[in-house]
Write a protein that holds these residues in place. Structure first.
Motif, PDB file in Angstrom:
ATOM      1  N   TRP A 137       0.871  -1.184   0.000  1.00  0.00           N
ATOM      2  CA  TRP A 137       0.000   0.000   0.000  1.00  0.00           C
ATOM      3  C   TRP A 137       0.903   1.227   0.000  1.00  0.00           C
ATOM      4  O   TRP A 137       1.868   1.287   0.772  1.00  0.00           O
ATOM      5  CB  TRP A 137      -0.886   0.025   1.260  1.00  0.00           C
ATOM      6  CG  TRP A 137      -2.138   0.841   1.137  1.00  0.00           C
ATOM      7  CD1 TRP A 137      -3.369   0.397   0.724  1.00  0.00           C
ATOM      8  CD2 TRP A 137      -2.301   2.245   1.433  1.00  0.00           C
ATOM      9  NE1 TRP A 137      -4.284   1.437   0.734  1.00  0.00           N
ATOM     10  CE2 TRP A 137      -3.645   2.578   1.170  1.00  0.00           C
ATOM     11  CE3 TRP A 137      -1.442   3.245   1.877  1.00  0.00           C
ATOM     12  CZ2 TRP A 137      -4.150   3.855   1.347  1.00  0.00           C
ATOM     13  CZ3 TRP A 137      -1.950   4.536   2.059  1.00  0.00           C
ATOM     14  CH2 TRP A 137      -3.295   4.830   1.789  1.00  0.00           C
TER      15      TRP A 137
ATOM     16  N   TYR B  18      -3.045  10.281   3.111  1.00  0.00           N
ATOM     17  CA  TYR B  18      -4.230  10.797   3.794  1.00  0.00           C
ATOM     18  C   TYR B  18      -4.048  12.308   3.883  1.00  0.00           C
ATOM     19  O   TYR B  18      -2.927  12.781   4.076  1.00  0.00           O
ATOM     20  CB  TYR B  18      -4.351  10.216   5.206  1.00  0.00           C
ATOM     21  CG  TYR B  18      -4.886   8.791   5.244  1.00  0.00           C
ATOM     22  CD1 TYR B  18      -6.231   8.538   5.515  1.00  0.00           C
ATOM     23  CD2 TYR B  18      -4.047   7.709   5.018  1.00  0.00           C
ATOM     24  CE1 TYR B  18      -6.724   7.236   5.551  1.00  0.00           C
ATOM     25  CE2 TYR B  18      -4.534   6.404   5.047  1.00  0.00           C
ATOM     26  CZ  TYR B  18      -5.873   6.175   5.318  1.00  0.00           C
ATOM     27  OH  TYR B  18      -6.365   4.894   5.346  1.00  0.00           O
TER      28      TYR B  18
ATOM     29  N   ALA C 173      -8.896   1.146   1.799  1.00  0.00           N
ATOM     30  CA  ALA C 173      -8.350   1.402   3.135  1.00  0.00           C
ATOM     31  C   ALA C 173      -9.318   2.228   3.982  1.00  0.00           C
ATOM     32  O   ALA C 173     -10.292   2.791   3.459  1.00  0.00           O
ATOM     33  CB  ALA C 173      -7.020   2.132   3.003  1.00  0.00           C
TER      34      ALA C 173
ATOM     35  N   ILE D 150      -9.212   8.824   9.882  1.00  0.00           N
ATOM     36  CA  ILE D 150      -8.362   8.486  11.026  1.00  0.00           C
ATOM     37  C   ILE D 150      -8.199   9.754  11.868  1.00  0.00           C
ATOM     38  O   ILE D 150      -7.737  10.787  11.360  1.00  0.00           O
ATOM     39  CB  ILE D 150      -6.962   7.986  10.575  1.00  0.00           C
ATOM     40  CG1 ILE D 150      -7.089   6.708   9.725  1.00  0.00           C
ATOM     41  CG2 ILE D 150      -6.062   7.749  11.784  1.00  0.00           C
ATOM     42  CD1 ILE D 150      -5.767   6.223   9.116  1.00  0.00           C
TER      43      ILE D 150
ATOM     44  N   ARG E 254      -4.504   8.740  16.483  1.00  0.00           N
ATOM     45  CA  ARG E 254      -4.857   7.314  16.395  1.00  0.00           C
ATOM     46  C   ARG E 254      -4.001   6.602  15.358  1.00  0.00           C
ATOM     47  O   ARG E 254      -3.751   7.126  14.267  1.00  0.00           O
ATOM     48  CB  ARG E 254      -6.343   7.144  16.035  1.00  0.00           C
ATOM     49  CG  ARG E 254      -7.277   7.424  17.195  1.00  0.00           C
ATOM     50  CD  ARG E 254      -8.587   6.649  17.041  1.00  0.00           C
ATOM     51  NE  ARG E 254      -8.388   5.211  16.937  1.00  0.00           N
ATOM     52  CZ  ARG E 254      -8.951   4.437  16.000  1.00  0.00           C
ATOM     53  NH1 ARG E 254      -9.719   4.953  15.082  1.00  0.00           N
ATOM     54  NH2 ARG E 254      -8.713   3.145  15.991  1.00  0.00           N
ATOM     55  N   GLY E 255      -3.572   5.401  15.704  1.00  0.00           N
ATOM     56  CA  GLY E 255      -2.818   4.582  14.754  1.00  0.00           C
ATOM     57  C   GLY E 255      -1.486   5.221  14.378  1.00  0.00           C
ATOM     58  O   GLY E 255      -1.056   6.219  14.963  1.00  0.00           O
ATOM     59  N   VAL E 256      -0.833   4.626  13.395  1.00  0.00           N
ATOM     60  CA  VAL E 256       0.472   5.130  12.964  1.00  0.00           C
ATOM     61  C   VAL E 256       0.285   6.462  12.225  1.00  0.00           C
ATOM     62  O   VAL E 256       1.027   7.433  12.453  1.00  0.00           O
ATOM     63  CB  VAL E 256       1.184   4.099  12.060  1.00  0.00           C
ATOM     64  CG1 VAL E 256       2.593   4.559  11.745  1.00  0.00           C
ATOM     65  CG2 VAL E 256       1.226   2.718  12.722  1.00  0.00           C
ATOM     66  N   CYS E 257      -0.746   6.519  11.385  1.00  0.00           N
ATOM     67  CA  CYS E 257      -0.991   7.744  10.613  1.00  0.00           C
ATOM     68  C   CYS E 257      -1.352   8.909  11.522  1.00  0.00           C
ATOM     69  O   CYS E 257      -0.798  10.014  11.397  1.00  0.00           O
ATOM     70  CB  CYS E 257      -2.122   7.514   9.609  1.00  0.00           C
ATOM     71  SG  CYS E 257      -1.699   6.340   8.319  1.00  0.00           S
ATOM     72  N   GLY E 258      -2.290   8.663  12.432  1.00  0.00           N
ATOM     73  CA  GLY E 258      -2.732   9.733  13.330  1.00  0.00           C
ATOM     74  C   GLY E 258      -1.629  10.182  14.276  1.00  0.00           C
ATOM     75  O   GLY E 258      -1.590  11.349  14.690  1.00  0.00           O
TER      76      GLY E 258
ATOM     77  N   HIS F  76      -1.975   0.471  16.448  1.00  0.00           N
ATOM     78  CA  HIS F  76      -1.896   0.335  14.992  1.00  0.00           C
ATOM     79  C   HIS F  76      -3.268  -0.040  14.429  1.00  0.00           C
ATOM     80  O   HIS F  76      -3.965  -0.900  14.971  1.00  0.00           O
ATOM     81  CB  HIS F  76      -0.870  -0.744  14.611  1.00  0.00           C
ATOM     82  CG  HIS F  76      -0.964  -1.177  13.188  1.00  0.00           C
ATOM     83  ND1 HIS F  76      -1.525  -2.374  12.809  1.00  0.00           N
ATOM     84  CD2 HIS F  76      -0.592  -0.551  12.055  1.00  0.00           C
ATOM     85  CE1 HIS F  76      -1.484  -2.464  11.487  1.00  0.00           C
ATOM     86  NE2 HIS F  76      -0.920  -1.375  11.017  1.00  0.00           N
ATOM     87  N   ILE F  77      -3.659   0.641  13.344  1.00  0.00           N
ATOM     88  CA  ILE F  77      -4.958   0.360  12.725  1.00  0.00           C
ATOM     89  C   ILE F  77      -4.734  -0.614  11.579  1.00  0.00           C
ATOM     90  O   ILE F  77      -4.060  -0.275  10.595  1.00  0.00           O
ATOM     91  CB  ILE F  77      -5.613   1.659  12.204  1.00  0.00           C
ATOM     92  CG1 ILE F  77      -5.775   2.666  13.351  1.00  0.00           C
ATOM     93  CG2 ILE F  77      -6.952   1.352  11.549  1.00  0.00           C
ATOM     94  CD1 ILE F  77      -6.066   4.086  12.877  1.00  0.00           C
TER      95      ILE F  77
ATOM     96  N   CYS G 119      -5.875  -1.832   8.656  1.00  0.00           N
ATOM     97  CA  CYS G 119      -6.771  -1.751   7.488  1.00  0.00           C
ATOM     98  C   CYS G 119      -6.673  -3.053   6.717  1.00  0.00           C
ATOM     99  O   CYS G 119      -7.652  -3.565   6.204  1.00  0.00           O
ATOM    100  CB  CYS G 119      -6.376  -0.605   6.582  1.00  0.00           C
ATOM    101  SG  CYS G 119      -6.682   1.022   7.263  1.00  0.00           S
TER     102      CYS G 119
ATOM    103  N   GLU H 155       5.447  -0.496   8.464  1.00  0.00           N
ATOM    104  CA  GLU H 155       4.804   0.712   7.927  1.00  0.00           C
ATOM    105  C   GLU H 155       5.701   1.913   8.179  1.00  0.00           C
ATOM    106  O   GLU H 155       6.416   1.968   9.185  1.00  0.00           O
ATOM    107  CB  GLU H 155       3.459   0.889   8.662  1.00  0.00           C
ATOM    108  CG  GLU H 155       2.642   2.093   8.233  1.00  0.00           C
ATOM    109  CD  GLU H 155       1.174   1.969   8.692  1.00  0.00           C
ATOM    110  OE1 GLU H 155       0.851   1.031   9.446  1.00  0.00           O
ATOM    111  OE2 GLU H 155       0.378   2.837   8.305  1.00  0.00           O
TER     112      GLU H 155
ATOM    113  N   ASP I 220       1.766   7.512   3.574  1.00  0.00           N
ATOM    114  CA  ASP I 220       1.715   6.226   4.276  1.00  0.00           C
ATOM    115  C   ASP I 220       2.167   5.132   3.309  1.00  0.00           C
ATOM    116  O   ASP I 220       1.665   5.056   2.186  1.00  0.00           O
ATOM    117  CB  ASP I 220       0.276   5.956   4.749  1.00  0.00           C
ATOM    118  CG  ASP I 220       0.159   4.655   5.530  1.00  0.00           C
ATOM    119  OD1 ASP I 220       1.189   4.105   5.968  1.00  0.00           O
ATOM    120  OD2 ASP I 220      -0.987   4.192   5.713  1.00  0.00           O
TER     121      ASP I 220
ATOM    122  N   ASP J 146       2.890   0.887   3.401  1.00  0.00           N
ATOM    123  CA  ASP J 146       2.816  -0.364   4.157  1.00  0.00           C
ATOM    124  C   ASP J 146       3.593  -1.446   3.419  1.00  0.00           C
ATOM    125  O   ASP J 146       3.635  -1.458   2.186  1.00  0.00           O
ATOM    126  CB  ASP J 146       1.366  -0.857   4.263  1.00  0.00           C
ATOM    127  CG  ASP J 146       0.516  -0.029   5.192  1.00  0.00           C
ATOM    128  OD1 ASP J 146       0.920   1.100   5.511  1.00  0.00           O
ATOM    129  OD2 ASP J 146      -0.556  -0.515   5.582  1.00  0.00           O
TER     130      ASP J 146
HETATM  131  N1  SME Z   1      -2.110   1.289   9.465  1.00  0.00           N
HETATM  132  C1  SME Z   1      -2.472   2.682   9.441  1.00  0.00           C
HETATM  133  C2  SME Z   1      -3.827   2.892   8.833  1.00  0.00           C
HETATM  134  C3  SME Z   1      -3.797   3.214   7.380  1.00  0.00           C
HETATM  135  S1  SME Z   1      -3.545   1.885   6.389  1.00  0.00           S
HETATM  136  O1  SME Z   1      -2.301   1.213   6.724  1.00  0.00           O
HETATM  137  C4  SME Z   1      -3.567   2.284   4.792  1.00  0.00           C
HETATM  138  C5  SME Z   1      -2.420   3.264  10.841  1.00  0.00           C
HETATM  139  O2  SME Z   1      -2.217   2.553  11.816  1.00  0.00           O
HETATM  140  O3  SME Z   1      -2.583   4.476  10.957  1.00  0.00           O
END
Ligand code: SME
Length: 180
Positions: A63, A67, A90, A94, A98-102, A122-123, A125, A132, A149, A151
């Motif tokens: 991926w 975002y 995906a 977000i 939150r998560g890696v992106c946030g 970690h989210i 998706c 990542e 982002d 992955d």
């Molecule tokens: N894993 C990401 C979410 C986005 S997807 O990988 C495309 C996260 O934890 O923010």
């Protein structure tokens, strides 16, 4: 002049050479074009094809995309919304933090995650993703406008070379677009 060959990467090139080509091609594609959807779409294509041309583990990228800051989210609760990408569908939104992106968005720091199972919050998706890297895109006067982002389907998919070049790419992309 836009040509599909911009996404063609020679076999056997190094990761540094592939990223240099991504930056060079992007600068050409962004010339006299500041629309963020258009530019992020071509940027995602360049990244995807660059990774696919490289040896393991980069060729395991599953991926690659963006975002952006959701302009409809309140400044007190900012949110990312899915932008142009290559890969499977995906998560659409977000929240910052939150998560890696946030986390990359709220801290304004690159998140290089060798093993997503070891990253709290970690989210997932796509359960296939094992590592990542998320790089914030910040613009003077606006703050965070987007994140990159990427992955990978194996652990340790990314290293400091990826961080360095994706941070350079983030600066190019940030400066090249008019953000909503
Ligand atoms: N894993 C990401 C979410 C986005 S997807 O990988 C495309 C996260 O934890 O923010």
């Amino acid at each position: 002049m836009v040509h599909a060959d911009a996404s063609t990467f020679a076999e056997g090139i190094t990761k540094e050479q592939a990223y240099q080509q991504v930056l060079d091609q992007a600068e050409g594609l962004f010339f006299e074009q500041r629309n963020w959807v258009c530019n992020l779409a071509n940027a995602a294509s360049l990244l995807w094809h660059a990774y696919k041309s490289l040896p393991f583990p980069s060729n395991q990228v599953n991926w690659a995309g963006f975002y952006t800051l959701n302009p409809l989210s309140p400044p007190t609760r900012p949110q990312l919304i899915l932008g142009p990408f290559q890969g499977k569908v995906a998560c659409q939104t977000i929240a910052f933090g939150r998560g890696v992106c946030g986390t990359a968005a709220s801290t304004q720091q690159t998140q290089l995650v060798p093993d997503v199972d070891a990253f709290p919050g970690h989210i997932a998706c796509d359960g296939a993703s094992r590592s990542e890297i998320v790089v914030p895109i910040a613009v003077a006067g606006k703050g965070i406008v987007a994140i990159i982002d990427v992955d990978c389907a194996v652990v340790d998919g990314f290293d400091e070379v990826d961080r360095l070049w994706l941070e350079r790419f983030a600066a190019v992309v940030g400066a090249a677009c008019d953000w909503p």
